[in-house]
Design a protein around this motif. Structure first.
Motif, PDB file in Angstrom:
ATOM      1  N   ARG A   1       0.871  -1.260   0.148  1.00 19.91           N
ATOM      2  CA  ARG A   1      -0.121  -0.064   0.047  1.00 19.91           C
ATOM      3  C   ARG A   1       0.905   1.303  -0.028  1.00 19.91           C
ATOM      4  O   ARG A   1       2.020   1.215   0.719  1.00 19.91           O
ATOM      5  CB  ARG A   1      -0.896   0.034   1.186  1.00 19.91           C
ATOM      6  CG  ARG A   1      -1.945  -1.187   1.589  1.00 19.91           C
ATOM      7  CD  ARG A   1      -2.454  -0.896   2.947  1.00 19.91           C
ATOM      8  NE  ARG A   1      -2.878  -2.318   3.261  1.00 19.91           N
ATOM      9  CZ  ARG A   1      -4.194  -2.317   3.148  1.00 19.91           C
ATOM     10  NH1 ARG A   1      -5.168  -1.511   2.964  1.00 19.91           N
ATOM     11  NH2 ARG A   1      -4.938  -3.518   3.515  1.00 19.91           N
ATOM     12  N   SER A   2       0.433   2.317  -0.552  1.00 17.36           N
ATOM     13  CA  SER A   2       1.129   3.588  -0.494  1.00 17.36           C
ATOM     14  C   SER A   2      -0.071   4.548  -0.451  1.00 17.36           C
ATOM     15  O   SER A   2      -1.058   4.671  -0.941  1.00 17.36           O
ATOM     16  CB  SER A   2       2.114   3.699  -1.741  1.00 17.36           C
ATOM     17  OG  SER A   2       1.295   3.772  -2.829  1.00 17.36           O
ATOM     18  N   ALA A   3       0.553   5.841   0.324  1.00 15.53           N
ATOM     19  CA  ALA A   3      -0.597   7.036   0.335  1.00 15.53           C
ATOM     20  C   ALA A   3       0.042   8.047   0.597  1.00 15.53           C
ATOM     21  O   ALA A   3       1.291   8.221   0.952  1.00 15.53           O
ATOM     22  CB  ALA A   3      -1.320   6.503   1.638  1.00 15.53           C
ATOM     23  N   THR A   4      -0.738   9.263  -0.033  1.00 18.47           N
ATOM     24  CA  THR A   4      -0.164  10.642   0.201  1.00 18.47           C
ATOM     25  C   THR A   4      -1.342  11.299   0.895  1.00 18.47           C
ATOM     26  O   THR A   4      -2.407  11.225   0.168  1.00 18.47           O
ATOM     27  CB  THR A   4       0.291  11.129  -1.096  1.00 18.47           C
ATOM     28  OG1 THR A   4       1.429  10.599  -1.748  1.00 18.47           O
ATOM     29  CG2 THR A   4       0.646  12.839  -0.875  1.00 18.47           C
ATOM     30  N   ALA A   5      -0.981  11.733   2.133  1.00 12.96           N
ATOM     31  CA  ALA A   5      -2.032  12.512   2.621  1.00 12.96           C
ATOM     32  C   ALA A   5      -1.834  14.084   2.860  1.00 12.96           C
ATOM     33  O   ALA A   5      -0.867  14.413   3.303  1.00 12.96           O
ATOM     34  CB  ALA A   5      -2.306  11.863   4.230  1.00 12.96           C
TER      35      ALA A   5
ATOM     36  N   THR B   1       3.771  11.230   3.545  1.00  7.13           N
ATOM     37  CA  THR B   1       3.545  10.111   2.630  1.00  7.13           C
ATOM     38  C   THR B   1       3.605   8.793   3.370  1.00  7.13           C
ATOM     39  O   THR B   1       4.505   8.761   4.606  1.00  7.13           O
ATOM     40  CB  THR B   1       4.555  10.028   1.506  1.00  7.13           C
ATOM     41  OG1 THR B   1       5.849   9.895   2.233  1.00  7.13           O
ATOM     42  CG2 THR B   1       4.418  10.805   0.521  1.00  7.13           C
ATOM     43  N   SER B   2       3.179   7.605   3.306  1.00  7.63           N
ATOM     44  CA  SER B   2       3.128   6.124   3.935  1.00  7.63           C
ATOM     45  C   SER B   2       3.140   5.184   2.950  1.00  7.63           C
ATOM     46  O   SER B   2       2.566   5.218   1.785  1.00  7.63           O
ATOM     47  CB  SER B   2       2.212   6.104   4.901  1.00  7.63           C
ATOM     48  OG  SER B   2       0.927   6.166   4.576  1.00  7.63           O
ATOM     49  N   VAL B   3       4.086   4.005   3.439  1.00  3.43           N
ATOM     50  CA  VAL B   3       3.837   3.076   2.475  1.00  3.43           C
ATOM     51  C   VAL B   3       4.005   1.655   3.602  1.00  3.43           C
ATOM     52  O   VAL B   3       4.451   1.969   4.806  1.00  3.43           O
ATOM     53  CB  VAL B   3       5.150   2.845   1.564  1.00  3.43           C
ATOM     54  CG1 VAL B   3       5.203   4.017   0.866  1.00  3.43           C
ATOM     55  CG2 VAL B   3       6.478   2.482   2.300  1.00  3.43           C
ATOM     56  N   THR B   4       3.311   0.646   3.144  1.00  2.00           N
ATOM     57  CA  THR B   4       3.280  -0.547   3.842  1.00  2.00           C
ATOM     58  C   THR B   4       3.461  -1.774   3.027  1.00  2.00           C
ATOM     59  O   THR B   4       3.097  -1.686   1.725  1.00  2.00           O
ATOM     60  CB  THR B   4       2.206  -0.706   4.816  1.00  2.00           C
ATOM     61  OG1 THR B   4       0.997  -1.067   4.074  1.00  2.00           O
ATOM     62  CG2 THR B   4       1.959   0.360   5.574  1.00  2.00           C
ATOM     63  N   ARG B   5       4.244  -2.760   3.563  1.00  2.00           N
ATOM     64  CA  ARG B   5       4.361  -4.137   2.928  1.00  2.00           C
ATOM     65  C   ARG B   5       4.004  -5.195   3.792  1.00  2.00           C
ATOM     66  O   ARG B   5       4.344  -5.087   5.106  1.00  2.00           O
ATOM     67  CB  ARG B   5       5.749  -4.371   2.552  1.00  2.00           C
ATOM     68  CG  ARG B   5       6.170  -3.420   1.630  1.00  2.00           C
ATOM     69  CD  ARG B   5       7.770  -3.626   1.486  1.00  2.00           C
ATOM     70  NE  ARG B   5       8.436  -3.052   0.114  1.00  2.00           N
ATOM     71  CZ  ARG B   5       9.287  -2.273   0.128  1.00  2.00           C
ATOM     72  NH1 ARG B   5       9.641  -1.896   1.190  1.00  2.00           N
ATOM     73  NH2 ARG B   5       9.812  -1.472  -0.672  1.00  2.00           N
TER      74      ARG B   5
END
Lengths: 467, 448
Positions: free
Chosen positions: B158-162, B179-183
């Motif tokens: 997942r990745s997101a920019t808030a 920004t955030s990313v998860t694996r």
């Protein structure tokens, strides 16, 4: 203020979603208004409202789901979302656009609810009455927090089979938390009541009765001893004890886990999974209950499912995706928290049917054990079935009688193992009043739970008493 | 497309004007815009692809010292006007509350925008196909890493920019982005009749600082395999080692007790205890909203108060609670910059690490249990009781012996913090509440 989307627009969006191909597409539009008031220490401390409005668009091909959502409900935004969802289609077998959409009426299972919430003064009065009742019940009541929420969710679900289904779902809840204090000791009680109905239910199920129940639990726990630790017979109380059933059995019977083979119940339909005294039902079609769905979030009517019958596993709870992949029909269990997320197979109102014993016979059969009147929360690990519950209100059983209250007790066990240890079932089955909300995959949905008085011949109690 | 920060700020400012027009004496609006991508692979094939742009607004309307809150996903002009009207009308039903109000102090001059390195450039740079490939790679790795892996519950990337903006009627305007990313991976191993899922995931501001896909997949397999053949331990009192993720969940419960909101209503075992020694010498707990690259870092909190570093416990002594403006006023303390949506939240809360590895902690333990996972939510914040279901490894003579499950660990928070007698050096900032592994000298185990 609650607005529907134009059916022609829905048809255009569905056609766009299937432009690259795919087996199925649906559009889920919701408009939800939630009004909430909270009272703390005799004052209304907050009033809040939430509007959730938006559309989720899904394209399914085989096991694959493409999904996008939009809070903007203008046509351009919806078509962009449909394009994004369609990208899941990898080998692009184009299919014809959707035929004309036909409206389907959802069954009526909820009390009529006005578009606009009730006058704020009415909520404020309910909370003030709860506060006065709790404070007046015992001088050790140190603080009272109470909330009331009133929600109306309008949903419109259109799919590529050509259906448009709408549903108007009311949901109310009133909860009271009491902290009782004695010297330096603090204990908490909690009670709540609600359902898919209007706040008129509190004319009968009064805020006073909820408040007194919460105060009784908190003050009772002030005298509670540390819970014992180790294996012992455990009696689950009627109603709220149903959380145990929800966690220990219910989740493992949701179709997604079983299709993927990650549940311990995978591939075991027809097998014995519990004592023959155990029959477990999930019913989405009970009028006014908290977990009821006239239609689920895929437009399928809620239904009564026999999950376990006299100890034999009979079936799973299905949404459309898992039902299709497993070659069966959806059971109306496709539920979603909001337009922002994909639906999942979920429980509605889950309960165990009553047996023939009386509660007195059940408690009387135990020399030393634990009585768990209600739980404050629980969790299960689907693949192996291990569960944990914290007992909100519990007592020792000594010499066949319920005696001293205990605090800090947890129950830990394994779902299938515990179900084989059900040796007595009471005739007092009922759904719990409390306002249960179930979490799965980060999505929270309202559910109902229920159980009669049940004896587990042995279960591990986690307590802090030095043994 | 326009910069979402500009869009967020423009909507927030117009909402403040609408609230004032509806009769609010003071007003605040927060707008967030989140662009997210999520994909999941299972059985060596892509199963889910999600793309979203979510926008939402939250406002607070004040009528003198009366206050109402409102949130909505309807950001059109008509929607914002209705929201303003409803919020102001609802405030009239709330009791007078002398502590209610916007934060004290002068608003910052102009738009406040420091990024604190919360935006990682590599998030925008990475294409969707690359993320899908990575999820597929994790699926292949978990299947091939160990013959006992029989199934998978899927691997996710997942990745997101808030982007979010706050405006209030006192002139504060703030806008920021993160920004955030998860694996994550969830292999399933068969254990006799049962199955075990080994969930493991990592989160970071950007791809470069997140644990690589290979490490995530292998760690998940290790977790699933480690518990094969587990059995119930005896009921006993022994030292308990919390592996760092589980240790972080203990800190999460401690945070609830540190929250001024819980302290003020008596729902905290830490109420009235500032200045007291609660934990052992090894317990120094810090919340730092300005930690570079931290997942909870931000230049200001949810009501526009500048974030900062706060020492909550210093060598076991409780120094302060964590607070927003409102609950701080109730307790007579200043905001610590911990306002979160609807209450008090952590920024980057962590226990100061010691030295050595988790293996060292195990080797220094004569007889005890290493906890690798807990289930259940069995804690009471008023009384301080801690009791949870657990899974882990039984230790004897400083060496792991066999896996254990279906038991509970219990104590009270004051007893646990006082009994922390060793802290490892394995702290990693992969969440907003994080901890190194630590050992509690004695806890009650309820098993057979």
């Amino acid at each position: 203020m609650i607005t529907a989307l134009d059916p022609d627009l829905l048809a255009r969006v569905l056609a766009r979603a299937l432009r690259r191909g795919g087996d199925f597409a649906d559009v889920f539009y919701e408009y939800r208004l939630v009004q909430a008031f909270r009272l703390e220490d005799g004052q209304i401390r907050s009033a809040s409202s939430t509007i959730v409005r938006g559309t989720g668009i899904r394209v399914v091909e085989g096991e694959r789901s493409g999904f996008a959502h939009s809070d903007d409900i203008e046509e351009d935004a919806l078509l962009r979302a449909a394009d994004a969802a369609s990208l899941i289609v990898r080998d692009g077998r184009r299919r014809d656009a959707v035929v004309a959409l036909a409206s389907v009426q959802a069954p009526l299972l909820y009390e009529e609810h006005a578009d606009d919430p009730a006058d704020s003064a009415r909520y404020v009065d309910l909370l003030a009455r709860a506060d006065v009742a709790a404070r007046g019940s015992d001088p050790r009541v140190a603080s009272v927090n109470a909330f009331v929420t009133d929600e109306l969710q309008y949903v419109q679900i259109a799919d590529s089979d050509g259906r448009v289904v709408t549903d108007r779902r009311p949901l109310v809840a009133l909860g009271v938390q009491v902290v009782a204090k004695d010297g330096t000791r603090r204990e908490t009680g909690y009670a709540a009541d609600g359902g898919r109905t209007s706040i008129a239910i509190y004319d009968g199920r009064t805020p006073e009765s909820i408040a007194l129940e919460s105060a009784r639990i908190a003050t009772t726990k002030l005298a509670a001893a540390d819970a014992p630790a180790g294996e012992m017979p455990v009696v689950i109380g009627p109603g709220g004890g149903g959380v145990l059933l929800h966690e220990a059995v219910g989740h493992g019977l949701e179709a997604d886990f079983n299709r993927k083979g990650t549940s311990l119940y995978s591939g075991r339909i027809g097998e014995r999974v519990a004592s023959e005294l155990v029959t477990v039902i999930d019913d989405g079609a009970l009028e006014g209950e908290r977990g009821t769905v006239a239609v689920d979030d895929e437009g399928t009517p809620g239904s009564r499912k026999v999950l376990v019958e006299n100890g034999i596993l009979r079936g799973y709870m299905h949404d459309r995706l898992n039902a299709r992949l497993m070659g069966v029909a959806s059971t109306g269990s496709g539920r979603r928290e909001s337009f922002r997320v994909l639906p999942q197979p979920r429980m509605c109102n889950t309960f165990m049917l009553g047996g023939s014993a009386t509660p007195e016979e059940i408690v009387g059969s135990i020399d030393r054990g634990l009585y768990a009147a209600s739980f404050s929360g629980g969790q299960v690990e689907i693949s192996k079935g291990d569960f944990v519950f914290m007992i909100a209100e519990g007592y020792l059983i000594e010499g066949g009688k319920i005696t001293a209250p205990v605090s800090g007790a947890t129950l830990i066990g394994n779902g299938p193992d515990a179900l084989t240890k059900v040796t007595m079932v009471g005739g007092d089955a009922r759904l719990a009043n409390r306002s249960y909300t179930c979490g799965k995959g980060g999505q929270r949905v309202p559910v109902g739970v229920g159980i009669p008085t049940v004896k587990l011949a042995s279960c591990t109690v986690g307590g802090n008493a030095r043994g | 497309m326009a910069d979402p920060r500009d869009e967020a700020l423009a909507i927030a400012e117009s909402a403040v004007r609408a609230l004032q027009a509806a009769g609010a004496s003071d007003a605040e609006a927060t707008v967030s815009i989140v662009d997210a991508f999520n994909c999941e692979a299972r059985d060596r094939a892509l199963t889910t692809l999600e793309r979203s742009r979510g926008r939402s607004i939250a406002v607070r309307a004040f009528a003198g010292t009366r206050r109402a809150t409102f949130s909505s996903t309807d950001l059109g002009d008509a929607g914002v006007a209705e929201l303003a009207r409803r919020a102001v009308a609802a405030a009239a039903f709330v009791g007078e509350d002398p502590h209610a109000g916007l934060p004290d102090g002068a608003p910052s001059d102009g738009v406040c925008d420091h990024d604190l390195f919360t935006v990682a450039d590599d998030v925008a740079a990475r294409g969707d196909e690359e993320k899908i490939e990575e999820a597929m790679l994790m699926e292949r790795l978990v299947r091939d890493a160990d013959a006992r892996v029989a199934n998978s519950d899927g691997s996710r990337v997942r990745s997101a920019t808030a982007s979010w903006a706050i405006a209030n009627s006192r002139g504060f305007r703030g806008v920021t982005q993160g920004t955030s990313v998860t694996r994550s991976a969830s292999p399933v191993v068969h254990d006799g009749e049962a199955k075990r899922i080994g969930h493991y995931g990592t989160a970071a501001r950007g791809w470069a600082t997140a644990e690589p896909a290979q490490a995530v997949a292998l760690h998940a397999v290790h977790r699933a395999v480690a518990l094969v053949g587990a059995r119930k331990p005896p009921t006993m009192r022994v030292p308990v080692i919390f592996e760092r993720d589980v240790a972080a969940s203990v800190l999460g419960d401690v945070f609830a007790a540190l929250s001024a909101a819980n302290v003020a209503v008596g729902n905290s075992w830490l109420a009235d205890r500032v200045g007291e020694r609660i934990g052992s010498e090894r317990v120094t707990m810090v919340d730092d909203g300005r930690l570079r690259g931290g997942l909870g870092s931000s230049p200001f909190d949810a009501e526009g108060v500048a974030t900062r570093e706060t020492v909550a416990f210093e060598r076991g002594v409780l120094r302060t609670y964590l607070s927003d403006t409102y609950w701080g006023r109730r307790l007579g303390i200043a905001s610590t910059g911990n306002a979160a949506n609807g209450g008090v939240g952590p920024s980057n809360l962590f226990l100061i690490p010691g030295t050595g590895t988790l293996d060292d902690l195990v080797a220094q333990t004569e007889r005890g249990i290493l906890i690798v996972d807990t289930i259940g939510f069995a804690t009471e914040h008023a009384s301080g009781i801690y009791s949870r279901g657990a899974r882990g490894i039984y230790i004897e003579d400083g060496a792991p012996q066999h896996a254990v499950d279906e038991f509970t660990i219990s104590s009270t928070f004051p007893e646990m913090l006082a009994a922390i007698d060793a802290v490892a050096g394995d702290l990693r900032f992969d969440g907003t509440i994080v901890s190194p592994s630590f050992r509690v000298a004695e806890m009650q185990i309820s098993g057979t």
